[in-house]
Write an enzyme that holds these catalytic residues in place. Sequence first.
Site, PDB file in Angstrom:
ATOM      1  CG  PHE A 150      24.178 -26.721  93.671  1.00  0.00           C
ATOM      2  CD1 PHE A 150      24.117 -27.282  94.942  1.00  0.00           C
ATOM      3  CD2 PHE A 150      24.953 -27.359  92.710  1.00  0.00           C
ATOM      4  CE1 PHE A 150      24.825 -28.441  95.247  1.00  0.00           C
ATOM      5  CE2 PHE A 150      25.662 -28.510  93.004  1.00  0.00           C
ATOM      6  CZ  PHE A 150      25.599 -29.051  94.268  1.00  0.00           C
ATOM      7  CE  LYS A 174      22.340 -18.258  85.962  1.00  0.00           C
ATOM      8  NZ  LYS A 174      21.854 -19.512  86.580  1.00  0.00           N
ATOM      9  CD  GLU A 177      19.941 -23.146  86.370  1.00  0.00           C
ATOM     10  OE1 GLU A 177      20.879 -22.934  87.166  1.00  0.00           O
ATOM     11  OE2 GLU A 177      20.087 -23.749  85.298  1.00  0.00           O
ATOM     12  CB  SER A 227      31.163 -27.737  86.638  1.00  0.00           C
ATOM     13  OG  SER A 227      30.404 -27.194  85.570  1.00  0.00           O
ATOM     14  CB  CYS A 282      34.521 -25.530  95.540  1.00  0.00           C
ATOM     15  SG  CYS A 282      34.574 -24.169  96.708  1.00  0.00           S
ATOM     16  CD  GLU A 382      34.094 -30.722  91.213  1.00  0.00           C
ATOM     17  OE1 GLU A 382      33.672 -30.354  90.109  1.00  0.00           O
ATOM     18  OE2 GLU A 382      34.267 -29.951  92.168  1.00  0.00           O
TER      19      GLU A 382
HETATM   20  P1  NAD Z   1      27.399 -25.555  87.207  1.00  0.00           P
HETATM   21  O1  NAD Z   1      28.658 -25.336  86.405  1.00  0.00           O
HETATM   22  O2  NAD Z   1      26.451 -26.588  86.735  1.00  0.00           O
HETATM   23  O3  NAD Z   1      26.546 -24.186  87.296  1.00  0.00           O
HETATM   24  C1  NAD Z   1      27.137 -22.967  87.679  1.00  0.00           C
HETATM   25  C2  NAD Z   1      26.361 -21.824  87.014  1.00  0.00           C
HETATM   26  O4  NAD Z   1      26.478 -21.954  85.596  1.00  0.00           O
HETATM   27  C3  NAD Z   1      24.867 -21.836  87.338  1.00  0.00           C
HETATM   28  O5  NAD Z   1      24.440 -20.508  87.580  1.00  0.00           O
HETATM   29  C4  NAD Z   1      24.234 -22.417  86.080  1.00  0.00           C
HETATM   30  O6  NAD Z   1      22.955 -21.897  85.832  1.00  0.00           O
HETATM   31  C5  NAD Z   1      25.191 -21.984  84.981  1.00  0.00           C
HETATM   32  N1  NAD Z   1      25.244 -22.938  83.864  1.00  0.00           N
HETATM   33  C6  NAD Z   1      25.117 -24.292  83.929  1.00  0.00           C
HETATM   34  N2  NAD Z   1      25.240 -24.825  82.711  1.00  0.00           N
HETATM   35  C7  NAD Z   1      25.446 -23.801  81.842  1.00  0.00           C
HETATM   36  C8  NAD Z   1      25.665 -23.724  80.428  1.00  0.00           C
HETATM   37  N3  NAD Z   1      25.676 -24.814  79.660  1.00  0.00           N
HETATM   38  N4  NAD Z   1      25.854 -22.513  79.870  1.00  0.00           N
HETATM   39  C9  NAD Z   1      25.852 -21.401  80.636  1.00  0.00           C
HETATM   40  N5  NAD Z   1      25.661 -21.426  81.983  1.00  0.00           N
HETATM   41  C10 NAD Z   1      25.466 -22.603  82.580  1.00  0.00           C
HETATM   42  O7  NAD Z   1      27.871 -25.814  88.718  1.00  0.00           O
HETATM   43  P2  NAD Z   1      26.988 -26.280  89.947  1.00  0.00           P
HETATM   44  O8  NAD Z   1      26.620 -27.705  89.760  1.00  0.00           O
HETATM   45  O9  NAD Z   1      25.934 -25.295  90.227  1.00  0.00           O
HETATM   46  O10 NAD Z   1      28.051 -26.153  91.136  1.00  0.00           O
HETATM   47  C11 NAD Z   1      28.996 -27.141  91.453  1.00  0.00           C
HETATM   48  C12 NAD Z   1      30.325 -26.869  90.799  1.00  0.00           C
HETATM   49  O11 NAD Z   1      30.822 -25.589  91.192  1.00  0.00           O
HETATM   50  C13 NAD Z   1      31.400 -27.858  91.210  1.00  0.00           C
HETATM   51  O12 NAD Z   1      32.158 -28.197  90.080  1.00  0.00           O
HETATM   52  C14 NAD Z   1      32.239 -27.081  92.211  1.00  0.00           C
HETATM   53  O13 NAD Z   1      33.577 -27.512  92.340  1.00  0.00           O
HETATM   54  C15 NAD Z   1      32.180 -25.723  91.614  1.00  0.00           C
HETATM   55  N6  NAD Z   1      32.509 -24.707  92.602  1.00  0.00           N
HETATM   56  C16 NAD Z   1      33.747 -24.170  92.544  1.00  0.00           C
HETATM   57  C17 NAD Z   1      34.118 -23.232  93.480  1.00  0.00           C
HETATM   58  C18 NAD Z   1      35.484 -22.623  93.438  1.00  0.00           C
HETATM   59  O14 NAD Z   1      35.737 -21.759  94.247  1.00  0.00           O
HETATM   60  N7  NAD Z   1      36.377 -23.003  92.548  1.00  0.00           N
HETATM   61  C19 NAD Z   1      33.204 -22.831  94.468  1.00  0.00           C
HETATM   62  C20 NAD Z   1      31.938 -23.397  94.494  1.00  0.00           C
HETATM   63  C21 NAD Z   1      31.592 -24.349  93.545  1.00  0.00           C
END
Ligand code: NAD
Length: 497
Positions: A150, A174, A177, A227, A282, A382
Amino acid sequence: MRTVSHWINGTAVDPAADGRFAEVTNPATGKVTSRLALADAETAVAAIASARAAFPAWRDTSLTRRVQILFNFRELLNARKGELASIITAEHGKLLDDALGEIARGQEVVEFACGIPHLLKGGHTENASTKVDVHSIRQPLGVAAIISPFNFPAMVPMWFFPMAIASGNTVILKPSEKDPTAANWMAGLWKEAGLPDGVFTVLHGDKVAVDALLDSPDVSSVSFVGSTPIAQYVYERASATGKRVQALGGAKNHMLVLPDADLDLAADAAVNAGYGAAGERCMAISAIVAVESVADELVAKIAERTRGLRIGDGTRGTDMGPLITAAHRDKVAGYIDAGEADGATLVLDGRSPTPDAEGDGFFLNPTLFDHVDTDMSIYTDEIFGPVLSVLRVPGYDEGVELINNSPFGNGTAIFTNDGGAARRFENEIQVGMVGINVPIPVPMAYYSFGGWKNSLFGDTHAYGSEGVHFFTRGKVVTTRWLDPSHGGINLGFPQNS
Ligand code: NAD
């Protein structure tokens, strides 16, 4: 209410009335602004089939034509970035300027991808053996799935799709949401730029959509950002079906401040990098590692600057916007409770915010903890919110040891005026992206972005030359044209002469 639909084969697809939907909210007001179609397995299959069908023609489209389309996309994006920034602010909550900043960083990757003819050039060797020539080529993989978080609804997809499309793959994005509309806006822009239908698809959804992409034999690669637990899950599940995977995970980014640093510069950097985008970056700094002799002065300077920050709706010229959801705001507030209970010194408490905003948005004020220990949850986890922790160390060696003991390795920074110390830090620190007096060292498009340890699963970083490598595979061709002198039977292993 507006419905955000999938984008398949160059058009928005109306979801079934009895399908699953999620609510999209403006975090600054707390108001639901649209409903989002969540894909079922059949919709995912249709999206993958469309991307698969578009692949052969796109892969064989000339580089000249591909670059023209990329150029068109770049020009349209640059001309209309204000529209995209407004969409991002309305669904993510970050300030309009910050939204424009993320678009600019994504646009850099589009510009880099415009150089794809040069990046895809292989090698050629004449007469490797007598009258035998060898050359190498790189070819696209097929359908590239991109699953994004997000916090950067435009930039993170743009870390991947320009490189994937430029090198001849078709893409299924994808998005998160929580802020899905930016993806549809970019899909419309691709169409306007002349991209053939089916080359760029947007599949909205949750775990159902993600799992369908991870398991499909018609998806060739997965680029994930999110994450750490989900990154690890995606990496393992998609690798199990033989896909190429890069899964970028969470972070805990440290900033080491040495006694000879310019403390005003360090305090400015800590505030900007810690509280910008409400800490939902991030590459945000969340742990300040201060050498004891300057820690009191540094904490006082950070606190003084933080007290002046204006919190509120990102369209109102404030300094810091809301968190993404009410649930996330409450989770971050829970960490502040835990830090207090664990005995850290709460210098600034953000739990009673006073935002400049209409309605019931998801705000916290910036929070600052001092005397934080490495076993407290405000340090180990985090938090992804506007909470800065100060940890105190006796000197440089203990600071480096603390950072290297972290399971995360996304970004880090050192603040010092000692070139020798900075050089040692660069050499010794076990982190993928390092800043020297630079707090958020996001690499330029012609380098590559990625962390170490639990911040990246897979070995290829995003964009730059590693991006080209990820979205293509190599082939080496050995050629001999008919020459009677080389005829004859020889069952031995080919040797060069
Ligand atoms: P998230 O892991 O909740 O979601 C990321 C994606 O995974 C979304 O598209 C979501 O729909 C999908 N997803 C969520 N739960 C799932 C599941 N159980 N099974 C399959 N798919 C699933 O992350 P977020 O809250 O949207 O974003 C924040 C996180 O992203 C933080 O941890 C941040 O550090 C990380 N991030 C990392 C970087 C990097 O470059 N390393 C960059 C941006 C964000």
